[in-house]
Every structure is written in C-alpha cells, then in structure tokens.
Design a protein around this motif. Structure first.
Motif, PDB file in Angstrom:
ATOM      1  N   ALA A 309     -55.391  19.899   0.964  1.00 22.54           N
ATOM      2  CA  ALA A 309     -56.590  19.050   0.923  1.00 22.54           C
ATOM      3  C   ALA A 309     -56.253  17.620   1.318  1.00 22.54           C
ATOM      4  O   ALA A 309     -56.987  16.984   2.095  1.00 22.54           O
ATOM      5  N   VAL A 310     -55.145  17.104   0.790  1.00 23.23           N
ATOM      6  CA  VAL A 310     -54.747  15.724   1.089  1.00 23.23           C
ATOM      7  C   VAL A 310     -54.406  15.543   2.566  1.00 23.23           C
ATOM      8  O   VAL A 310     -54.846  14.585   3.212  1.00 23.23           O
ATOM      9  N   ALA A 311     -53.617  16.474   3.119  1.00 28.58           N
ATOM     10  CA  ALA A 311     -53.090  16.303   4.474  1.00 28.58           C
ATOM     11  C   ALA A 311     -54.058  16.744   5.565  1.00 28.58           C
ATOM     12  O   ALA A 311     -54.111  16.111   6.633  1.00 28.58           O
ATOM     13  N   ARG A 315     -57.131  13.150   4.652  1.00 26.55           N
ATOM     14  CA  ARG A 315     -56.514  12.193   5.573  1.00 26.55           C
ATOM     15  C   ARG A 315     -57.261  12.095   6.911  1.00 26.55           C
ATOM     16  O   ARG A 315     -57.606  10.995   7.337  1.00 26.55           O
ATOM     17  N   PRO A 316     -57.543  13.214   7.604  1.00 25.64           N
ATOM     18  CA  PRO A 316     -58.306  13.089   8.850  1.00 25.64           C
ATOM     19  C   PRO A 316     -59.680  12.457   8.652  1.00 25.64           C
ATOM     20  O   PRO A 316     -60.142  11.669   9.476  1.00 25.64           O
ATOM     21  N   LEU A 317     -60.338  12.796   7.540  1.00 22.39           N
ATOM     22  CA  LEU A 317     -61.675  12.253   7.283  1.00 22.39           C
ATOM     23  C   LEU A 317     -61.629  10.734   7.175  1.00 22.39           C
ATOM     24  O   LEU A 317     -62.407  10.020   7.837  1.00 22.39           O
ATOM     25  N   LEU A 318     -60.712  10.213   6.371  1.00 24.19           N
ATOM     26  CA  LEU A 318     -60.658   8.766   6.174  1.00 24.19           C
ATOM     27  C   LEU A 318     -60.206   8.043   7.442  1.00 24.19           C
ATOM     28  O   LEU A 318     -60.640   6.914   7.717  1.00 24.19           O
ATOM     29  N   VAL A 319     -59.333   8.668   8.227  1.00 26.64           N
ATOM     30  CA  VAL A 319     -58.859   8.030   9.462  1.00 26.64           C
ATOM     31  C   VAL A 319     -59.981   7.934  10.484  1.00 26.64           C
ATOM     32  O   VAL A 319     -60.198   6.882  11.097  1.00 26.64           O
ATOM     33  N   THR A 329     -57.962   6.277  21.085  1.00 27.54           N
ATOM     34  CA  THR A 329     -58.334   7.543  21.704  1.00 27.54           C
ATOM     35  C   THR A 329     -58.408   8.616  20.629  1.00 27.54           C
ATOM     36  O   THR A 329     -57.915   8.444  19.502  1.00 27.54           O
ATOM     37  N   VAL A 330     -58.999   9.740  20.971  1.00 27.85           N
ATOM     38  CA  VAL A 330     -59.074  10.856  20.027  1.00 27.85           C
ATOM     39  C   VAL A 330     -57.667  11.324  19.663  1.00 27.85           C
ATOM     40  O   VAL A 330     -57.377  11.629  18.490  1.00 27.85           O
ATOM     41  N   SER A 331     -56.771  11.357  20.641  1.00 26.19           N
ATOM     42  CA  SER A 331     -55.385  11.766  20.370  1.00 26.19           C
ATOM     43  C   SER A 331     -54.708  10.820  19.397  1.00 26.19           C
ATOM     44  O   SER A 331     -53.959  11.256  18.510  1.00 26.19           O
ATOM     45  N   GLU A 332     -54.953   9.524  19.545  1.00 23.64           N
ATOM     46  CA  GLU A 332     -54.354   8.552  18.619  1.00 23.64           C
ATOM     47  C   GLU A 332     -54.922   8.716  17.220  1.00 23.64           C
ATOM     48  O   GLU A 332     -54.189   8.598  16.230  1.00 23.64           O
ATOM     49  N   ARG A 333     -56.195   8.994  17.122  1.00 23.72           N
ATOM     50  CA  ARG A 333     -56.786   9.226  15.794  1.00 23.72           C
ATOM     51  C   ARG A 333     -56.208  10.478  15.151  1.00 23.72           C
ATOM     52  O   ARG A 333     -55.952  10.499  13.937  1.00 23.72           O
ATOM     53  N   LEU A 334     -56.008  11.505  15.957  1.00 22.87           N
ATOM     54  CA  LEU A 334     -55.397  12.720  15.419  1.00 22.87           C
ATOM     55  C   LEU A 334     -53.966  12.455  14.977  1.00 22.87           C
ATOM     56  O   LEU A 334     -53.520  12.984  13.944  1.00 22.87           O
ATOM     57  N   PHE A 335     -53.240  11.630  15.740  1.00 19.90           N
ATOM     58  CA  PHE A 335     -51.868  11.308  15.364  1.00 19.90           C
ATOM     59  C   PHE A 335     -51.827  10.525  14.051  1.00 19.90           C
ATOM     60  O   PHE A 335     -51.024  10.833  13.159  1.00 19.90           O
TER      61      PHE A 335
END
Length: 626
Positions: A309-311, A315-319, A329-335
């Motif tokens: 849940a955390v990872a 984490r993706p939601l808050l980022v 970029t979308v890739s940077e957000r995913l990173f």
C-alpha cells in the motif's frame, strides 16, 4: 556485554560498514542495502553477535548524535538554488504529499493489521520520512535531471524533520506513562525551538568562520571541527528543550550554513561526508542488528500488505498530485513514485518508541502494550527493508527502463536563444542547466521551471558548479562572441566536454570558433537559412518548427548487434510504422549520406531517425539496444 568487548564490537561494525560502502560503490547500488544485510547477519535475526544488551543504555544517545551529523550533512548540501528548480512540487510534496502519506499509511495499518488508530498514526508519521541517507546514495548512481533530484532531496530533508516531530507528539497518545500535551502545541513547540536553536548555531558558526582568526596554520582543520561540533551542539541543545527538536535544529543549522558564503567550504563538505559515511554505517548496522525476529514474523502478510500500500498506492498517488502543473514528464513522475525508500529517522525513532513501550508494558504489566511495541517496530523495519532493497537496489534499472537518465547539457546565456533551446531540449527529456548573469532573467527562467546557476559562464568555478565536469554538451549562446569563444575554450580544454557548440553573432567570427574545433552556428546565416526554408520548403520548415510536439528527429549510434551487417532494406521493416532512416554516417561530416536500400549498417554508424514522436522513440530503443 563486558566493557572490554565493546570497543572491538564498535570497531568491527565500522569496519564492516566501510567494506559494505566499498562494495555498494563498486556495484553502483545504495549502501543502505548492505548496511541492513550486515546488521541482520550479525544481529539478533542472524548470528546474534549484536543484541539489545551489547551497548547497554548508550545506544539511543549514540544514535541521536549520529542522526545529528547525518541530518546536518544532508541539509548542508541542499542549496536554495537547487530547491528553486522545482519550488511548487517540492512544497506540495512536503505538505499535501506528506499529509496523504500520513493518513494513507495510518489507514492501511489500521485496516490490514488492526492496530489502534493512535498507534497507526504514529507508524504513519514515521513512514512519511524518506530522508537523505537513502535518497542521496540513489542519486549518486542515478544521475537524473536536476529538478527531479532537487524534489527528492528537499522532500527527504524536510520530511525527516517534520515526520520525527509529528511521530513524537503522536506517540504521547500511545505511551500511557507520558502526559499528552496536544498535537498542535507539541508540534509547534518542537519545530519552533528547533528552528530557533538551528538559526542561532548557524549564525554563530558563520561569525566564527568568517571573522575570527582560527589560526593560519590549522584554519581548515579547525573550521571542519568547529562545524562538526556545531551540528552536535545544535542537536543536543534543542533536544534538551524538547524531545526530537534536535532534528529540526540540526537540519536548520545545516541548511542555513550550507547556503552562506563561508571559508573552507569544500574542505568542510569533504570532511563531513566522510564522517557521515562512518556514522551512517554504524547506526544502520547497529539498529538492524537490534531487530527482534519475532517482530517481523508477527506482522506477517498484513505487514507486507502495508508495504504494498505504501509503495504502490500511496506513494504514486501523492507524487502525481504534488507534481501537477510542473515541468515533469510522466516518466519522471513514475520514477519519483518508485523512489521512496525509508531511512534512518523511522529506524531510530521506531527503535526508541519500541523500547519505551516495552518498559511501560513491564511497569504496568500490560502484555498487549508489549505486543504493540513489536508490531510497531516490525512494521516500520519491514517497510524500510523492502523499500530499501527493492527501490534502492532497482533504482538504476527503473531509471533506465523509464528513460529518465538524460545527458547533461549546459547552456551559457539565458536570453531568447538559450531559453528556446532549453525548452526544446527539456521537452525531449534532457537535463539542462542554464548559466546566466542577469538576476531578472534568472528569476524568469526559474519561474518557467528551468534549472539555473547565476554567474559568469566564463568563470571556471561557475562552470564547475553547473556540472561541466560531467556534461556531454556545452552551448555558448550569449550575445557576446568573445564570451562564447572563452566558454568554448574552457569547455574543451578544462572540462574535456564531448560536444561544444557556440553561437557566432557575427559571421566573420565563425572561423575563429571552428579553428578551435568548436561546432559553430552563425546567427545571421541561421536566420537566412530559416527564411530560405520558409520560401522554398515551407512544409518541411513548418514540420521542423513543431518537432517535439507530434514529430521527432533523433540521431544515435547503432549498438544493436541484430542490425549489424544488414541493409537499410532489411532494417526498415524492423522499425515501427511512422519511423524512417533519413541519414546515415560513420560519425563524420564527410560521410553523411541519405542511404539507399542497399546501404549496409555497421557497428557505431550514426543513424538519424525521422517520423512520428512515439515511433521515433521506439525506434531509438531498437537501434541503441545492446
């Protein structure tokens, strides 16, 4: 443990920590992975050489002073200029993002492990912190764009402070032996006292370093020792006033002092970096060794659910929420979403909390409280272990898969030409730094989301600060040909930059640039070419103007062995639809040609791909893959 065994034990842990650091550097993975593994092997989960009795009652004090050095050193490196490269995202990550992490983690712990709400929120607060101890080693081996690094570093430093203070205040609702002083009041008190003490210590250190004779023969050494003592004094002084206020004091003192013009700054930086590596190795190994095996087993699959849940959810939601509207970029957000390992603050504070809860459980004869202590430390350490091992160990591979490791391009001159070039390069995902002297231009560039360095681009120190030492391309784009010529000379001779490009504002100066082996663009001739293209080739000129929006043109060397020795006729069907080989060469201007169907492709040939943006990106992966 007998006193005579304590010194060999400490020396052995430090020695193993240094070896772990060397191994991590060779394998290009974050050192925390090996620190944790060493701790598990020599500690209670493994050989049992280190236990909770090994250091007596001194471990919390040792860990506290180590945290002071680690937090101070991390903040000392965080320059305001770097923070300004992504101000909105950084602010949102440490406010909105931190709140999402706190509440989301608390809900996950409550639902999956069934812990009381107050303890769930304590765990949630602890797991907000990422921290420089885990982020910096990752960024050392994954050279992402400056604004991505700035966001991660800022988040780590600030959240270390706020998470520790929030967790301490919330813990008062869990520990029955401590009076609850109120969440808002307790947080404000600790943060305020920490900020105040940190500012006072930073001001005092600045005065001593700047205006007091530290003895000419030993001034650099005395400066290093003075700063180290200041970090410890800031932490200890604030902690005397309120628990965990020392973290805020150390971070504040480091951040302020690191952004002031102090003498011997390079020596201080190197010294504190070495000290930090030693204390970091010791603390991580010592804390991992304390972990009771039953604590991990007790959290079981519910704890793994919290990790997921955390990872993978929180984490993706808050980022993605925090980076809305910025030039990511979308890739940077995913990173950024994939890089959220937890570090020293949750490990050290969780160990302290578990110890206090077990003591309270013994005093009150409350087995349920002792079980809560095990679940607290088990959950926190499980998240630390998994995120450090998976996210830290795979960080470089994740970055490569997402294609977020760009080449560094330095543009000297932030006027219209430099700004337009930077925008096009960044839209393609490159890591661009702009050097500019004019403060108003710098402010405008920063507002547009560009990484900038204020200063004279003909100054070697300014180029060094901008990263010329590992830049692949330097572009001299000022309106002054003399300045551009000097930038080109320094980039070639001093920093050995692979590609140097220069703007010649006067056509008669082109020969002087090219005599240095500098690729030169004549501003008058470029304007003439552009006008001629609009007259004779309007469709092509229009398409080239919009490159990066729908279409793309990219050049790269052939490294895919499956393409070597094949003709263009054979390779064409292997490329995605909408992607063509426009030009091929062996890397020299003289060999550039539009290939025929029978042209044979050799290893290292430079191929220029032209076509739709997505198709060209896919084609690059094919041509450049090993």
């Amino acid at each position: 443990m007998a006193q005579e065994l304590l010194i060999p034990l400490v020396a052995g842990i430090i020695g193993l920590g240094v070896l772990a650091q060397i191994l991590a550097a060779r394998l290009r993975v974050p050192s925390i992975i090996f620190f944790l593994l060493v701790g598990v092997v020599i500690g209670r989960p493994g050989l049992g050489l280190v236990t909770s009795q090994s250091f007596g009652n001194s471990l919390p004090a040792i860990v506290g002073l180590a945290v002071a050095v680690i937090v101070f050193e991390g903040a000392f490196h965080l320059e305001f200029e770097r923070i300004q490269t992504a101000p909105r995202a950084a602010v949102r990550l440490v406010t909105v993002g931190a709140a999402i992490a706190l509440v989301g983690t608390a809900v996950a712990v409550r639902v999956l492990e069934g812990l009381p709400w107050n303890l769930s929120f304590v765990i949630g607060a602890l797991l907000v912190a990422t921290g420089p101890t885990v982020i910096s080693p990752i960024l050392d081996v994954v050279p992402v764009r400056d604004r991505v690094a700035a966001v991660l570093e800022t988040e780590g430093i600030v959240n270390d402070v706020t998470a520790a203070i929030t967790a301490v205040v919330l813990f008062e609702t869990v520990n029955p032996t401590v009076a609850d002083e109120g969440l808002i009041q307790g947080f404000a008190l600790r943060l305020g006292e920490g900020l105040l003490i940190g500012l006072v210590v930073a001001g005092l250190l600045y005065y001593l370093l700047r205006y007091v004779d530290l003895s000419p023969g030993a001034a650099p050494r005395n400066a290093r020792l003075l700063v180290l003592a200041g970090a410890l004094v800031a932490y200890a002084g604030a902690n005397q006033l309120a628990s965990e206020a020392g973290v805020a004091a150390a971070a504040t003192a480091g951040l302020v002092l690191g952004n002031l013009d102090i003498p011997y700054k390079d020596e201080i930086t190197d010294f504190k970096g070495d000290i930090t590596l030693l204390v970091l190795a010791f603390v991580f190994i010592a804390l991992a060794a304390q972990l009771p095996p039953e604590a991990i087993f007790e959290v079981g699959f519910a704890g793994l659910g919290v990790v997921v849940a955390v990872a993978l959810v929180i984490r993706p939601l808050l980022v993605f929420i925090s980076t809305i509207g910025d030039r990511f970029t979308v890739s940077e957000r995913l990173f950024i979403s994939a890089i959220g390992p937890r570090g020293i603050i949750p490990a050290s504070v969780a160990t302290l909390f578990a110890t206090e809860l077990r003591t309270a459980a013994t005093e009150l004869n409350d087995p349920a409280l002792a079980q809560q202590a095990d679940l607290l430390i088990g959950t926190v350490f499980l998240v630390i272990f998994v995120t450090a091992l998976v996210q830290g160990g795979l960080a470089r591979y994740i970055a490569q898969y997402l294609n977020v490791i760009p080449m560094r391009v330095i543009i000297v001159g932030g006027g219209q030409v430099g700004h337009a070039l930077a925008e096009r390069l960044e839209d393609r995902g490159e890591n661009v730094v702009i050097i500019e002297e004019d403060e108003a231009t710098i402010e405008s560039l920063r507002n547009d989301g560009f990484a900038t360095v204020i200063g004279d681009g003909t100054d070697t120190e300014v180029l060094q600060k901008s990263g010329a030492g590992n830049a692949k391309i330097v572009v001299a784009a000022t309106g002054d040909d003399d300045a551009n010529l000097l930038v080109a000379q320094l980039s070639k001779t001093k920093f050995d930059v692979e590609t140097v490009l220069a703007r010649a504002n006067k056509s008669e100066n082109v020969d002087a640039f090219e005599d240095l082996g500098v690729n030169t663009i004549s501003a008058p001739m470029s304007a003439a070419w552009a006008l001629d293209n609009q007259i004779e080739r309007p469709d092509l000129a229009h398409w080239m103007t919009d490159v990066g929006q729908t279409g793309d043109v990219q050049q790269l060397a052939v490294t895919n062995e499956n393409l070597i020795g094949k003709t263009v006729r054979e390779v064409g069907p292997m490329l995605p639809d909408g992607c063509l080989i426009a030009v091929i060469s062996n890397g020299t201007r003289e060999s550039v040609e539009v290939p025929s169907p029978d042209t044979v492709i050799n290893h290292g040939d430079h191929i220029t791909l032209l076509g739709k943006q997505e198709a060209v990106q896919e084609g690059m992966s094919l041509v450049g893959s090993d």
